[in-house]
Design a protein around this motif. Sequence first.
Motif, PDB file in Angstrom:
ATOM      1  N   ARG A  55      49.476  33.253  43.044  1.00  7.91           N
ATOM      2  CA  ARG A  55      48.252  33.910  42.563  1.00  7.91           C
ATOM      3  C   ARG A  55      48.471  35.385  42.249  1.00  7.91           C
ATOM      4  NH1 ARG A  55      43.498  34.408  45.182  1.00  7.91           N
ATOM      5  NH2 ARG A  55      44.299  34.198  47.307  1.00  7.91           N
ATOM      6  N   LEU A  56      49.624  35.939  42.644  1.00  2.16           N
ATOM      7  CA  LEU A  56      49.925  37.340  42.387  1.00  2.16           C
ATOM      8  C   LEU A  56      51.290  37.480  41.732  1.00  2.16           C
ATOM      9  CD1 LEU A  56      49.303  40.396  42.801  1.00  2.16           C
ATOM     10  CD2 LEU A  56      50.455  40.204  45.013  1.00  2.16           C
ATOM     11  N   SER A  57      51.349  38.235  40.667  1.00  5.22           N
ATOM     12  CA  SER A  57      52.629  38.587  40.042  1.00  5.22           C
ATOM     13  C   SER A  57      52.648  40.089  39.809  1.00  5.22           C
ATOM     14  CB  SER A  57      52.828  37.835  38.719  1.00  5.22           C
ATOM     15  OG  SER A  57      51.837  38.209  37.772  1.00  5.22           O
ATOM     16  N   ILE A  58      53.860  40.674  39.878  1.00  5.71           N
ATOM     17  CA  ILE A  58      53.980  42.111  39.663  1.00  5.71           C
ATOM     18  C   ILE A  58      54.889  42.368  38.460  1.00  5.71           C
ATOM     19  CG2 ILE A  58      53.519  42.656  42.078  1.00  5.71           C
ATOM     20  CD1 ILE A  58      56.464  43.145  42.488  1.00  5.71           C
ATOM     21  N   HIS A  59      54.528  43.403  37.683  1.00  2.00           N
ATOM     22  CA  HIS A  59      55.214  43.672  36.421  1.00  2.00           C
ATOM     23  C   HIS A  59      55.368  45.182  36.252  1.00  2.00           C
ATOM     24  CE1 HIS A  59      54.174  39.508  35.220  1.00  2.00           C
ATOM     25  NE2 HIS A  59      53.058  39.760  35.893  1.00  2.00           N
ATOM     26  N   THR A  60      56.598  45.635  36.161  1.00  3.55           N
ATOM     27  CA  THR A  60      56.850  47.054  35.920  1.00  3.55           C
ATOM     28  C   THR A  60      56.548  47.365  34.457  1.00  3.55           C
ATOM     29  OG1 THR A  60      58.596  47.032  37.594  1.00  3.55           O
ATOM     30  CG2 THR A  60      58.542  48.896  36.084  1.00  3.55           C
ATOM     31  N   LEU A  61      55.646  48.317  34.245  1.00  2.05           N
ATOM     32  CA  LEU A  61      55.172  48.584  32.888  1.00  2.05           C
ATOM     33  C   LEU A  61      54.760  50.046  32.744  1.00  2.05           C
ATOM     34  CD1 LEU A  61      54.238  47.254  30.132  1.00  2.05           C
ATOM     35  CD2 LEU A  61      51.956  47.172  31.155  1.00  2.05           C
ATOM     36  N   ASN A  62      55.205  50.651  31.668  1.00  2.00           N
ATOM     37  CA  ASN A  62      54.741  51.977  31.283  1.00  2.00           C
ATOM     38  C   ASN A  62      53.675  51.787  30.210  1.00  2.00           C
ATOM     39  OD1 ASN A  62      54.293  54.568  30.399  1.00  2.00           O
ATOM     40  ND2 ASN A  62      56.381  54.931  29.670  1.00  2.00           N
ATOM     41  N   ILE A  63      52.414  51.976  30.560  1.00  2.00           N
ATOM     42  CA  ILE A  63      51.349  51.672  29.603  1.00  2.00           C
ATOM     43  C   ILE A  63      51.332  52.623  28.418  1.00  2.00           C
ATOM     44  CG2 ILE A  63      49.878  50.556  31.323  1.00  2.00           C
ATOM     45  CD1 ILE A  63      48.137  53.142  31.245  1.00  2.00           C
ATOM     46  N   ALA A  64      52.030  53.752  28.521  1.00  2.00           N
ATOM     47  CA  ALA A  64      52.112  54.688  27.396  1.00  2.00           C
ATOM     48  C   ALA A  64      53.163  54.277  26.370  1.00  2.00           C
ATOM     49  CB  ALA A  64      52.403  56.095  27.907  1.00  2.00           C
ATOM     50  N   ASP A  65      53.907  53.216  26.666  1.00  2.00           N
ATOM     51  CA  ASP A  65      54.925  52.700  25.757  1.00  2.00           C
ATOM     52  C   ASP A  65      54.329  51.512  24.990  1.00  2.00           C
ATOM     53  OD1 ASP A  65      57.092  51.178  24.636  1.00  2.00           O
ATOM     54  OD2 ASP A  65      58.478  52.139  26.026  1.00  2.00           O
ATOM     55  N   LYS A  66      53.967  51.733  23.746  1.00  2.00           N
ATOM     56  CA  LYS A  66      53.263  50.716  22.972  1.00  2.00           C
ATOM     57  C   LYS A  66      54.035  49.409  22.871  1.00  2.00           C
ATOM     58  CE  LYS A  66      52.847  51.349  18.515  1.00  2.00           C
ATOM     59  NZ  LYS A  66      52.380  51.877  17.210  1.00  2.00           N
ATOM     60  N   GLU A  67      55.323  49.478  22.636  1.00  2.00           N
ATOM     61  CA  GLU A  67      56.103  48.254  22.466  1.00  2.00           C
ATOM     62  C   GLU A  67      56.165  47.454  23.767  1.00  2.00           C
ATOM     63  OE1 GLU A  67      56.830  47.267  19.509  1.00  2.00           O
ATOM     64  OE2 GLU A  67      55.981  49.151  18.791  1.00  2.00           O
ATOM     65  N   GLN A  68      56.320  48.145  24.896  1.00  2.55           N
ATOM     66  CA  GLN A  68      56.287  47.452  26.192  1.00  2.55           C
ATOM     67  C   GLN A  68      54.958  46.732  26.392  1.00  2.55           C
ATOM     68  OE1 GLN A  68      57.343  49.312  29.906  1.00  2.55           O
ATOM     69  NE2 GLN A  68      58.908  50.608  28.945  1.00  2.55           N
ATOM     70  N   VAL A  69      53.876  47.432  26.085  1.00  2.00           N
ATOM     71  CA  VAL A  69      52.547  46.859  26.305  1.00  2.00           C
ATOM     72  C   VAL A  69      52.296  45.665  25.402  1.00  2.00           C
ATOM     73  CG1 VAL A  69      50.069  47.299  26.168  1.00  2.00           C
ATOM     74  CG2 VAL A  69      51.589  49.023  27.158  1.00  2.00           C
ATOM     75  N   LEU A  70      52.689  45.767  24.138  1.00  2.30           N
ATOM     76  CA  LEU A  70      52.444  44.657  23.209  1.00  2.30           C
ATOM     77  C   LEU A  70      53.223  43.405  23.589  1.00  2.30           C
ATOM     78  CD1 LEU A  70      52.342  46.532  19.776  1.00  2.30           C
ATOM     79  CD2 LEU A  70      50.430  45.759  21.185  1.00  2.30           C
ATOM     80  N   ALA A  71      54.346  43.573  24.313  1.00  2.00           N
ATOM     81  CA  ALA A  71      55.122  42.429  24.777  1.00  2.00           C
ATOM     82  C   ALA A  71      54.629  41.894  26.121  1.00  2.00           C
ATOM     83  CB  ALA A  71      56.601  42.821  24.893  1.00  2.00           C
ATOM     84  N   PHE A  72      53.759  42.632  26.772  1.00  2.00           N
ATOM     85  CA  PHE A  72      53.347  42.295  28.140  1.00  2.00           C
ATOM     86  C   PHE A  72      52.520  41.012  28.263  1.00  2.00           C
ATOM     87  CE2 PHE A  72      50.464  43.530  31.866  1.00  2.00           C
ATOM     88  CZ  PHE A  72      51.302  42.946  32.801  1.00  2.00           C
TER      89      PHE A  72
END
Length: 267
Positions: A55-72
């Motif tokens: 029920r829980l997953s963790i994901h390292t993400l820089n939300i200011a990085d558009k390409e990272q976010v679009l792949a998330f």
Amino acid sequence: MKIKDKVWVVTGGGSGMGRELVLQLLARGGRVAVADINEAGMQETAQLAGNVGARLSIHTLNIADKEQVLAFPEQVLAAHGAVDGLINNAGIIQPFIKVNDLEFAAIEKVMNVNFYGTLYMVKAFLPHLLERPEAHIANISSMGGFLPVPGQTFYGASKAAVKLLTEGLHSELIDSPVKVTVIFPGAVNTNISVNSGLQAPAERQAEDSPIQPLDAGKAAEIMLDGIEKDKYRVLVGKDARFMDAYSRLSPKGAARLIYKKMKELLS
């Protein structure tokens, strides 16, 4: 939209209010994908959550990085099979410095995280949310998004942008299955200064304030109650409710009151 049995994405879930949102979403029967730039903080959140399994997953993400976010979204779909709700909580404050003296790099960092990070997340997940029978977007603005705070002018500008983005989304999505809520916390007891890379004087301000910062757990509870009721806007804390009313009655008077509170910190 009820939280139980829904899949929620929460940014900034590695500490503070975001962590409380994650823990309370799980306690209410939701599934959660946590996104944060701080992996160690997310691991601590997972430990505090206890045995919740998949029920829980963790994901390292820089939300200011558009390409990272679009792949998330694909990561969330792989972990949970769907996504029903998005809570854009991650944010930073600026150094307590006036407009004339603040460097452009600091200004751009605040705007990139607080506004563009929220925008990227909305753009990335909205197509998936529109495919659900019901879904929800909650964006966390700030009391500083409707009231000027000297020394936090660009933080306030970023949160005002989040406010208008969210209200615009609400209007555009009225006839869709996606409900939208904008949230305005007042002073909440979190470690946002540390997470922003600052040693801000907010703690000194709080010591003399007649309204003490709200506990992060209580703040999260108020937010989630508002989300479950599909509220248009949620004011979190006595200070946010008071200043919202005062700024409507006398915008200039409310601004001067905050100026008096902040004057010592900027001298």
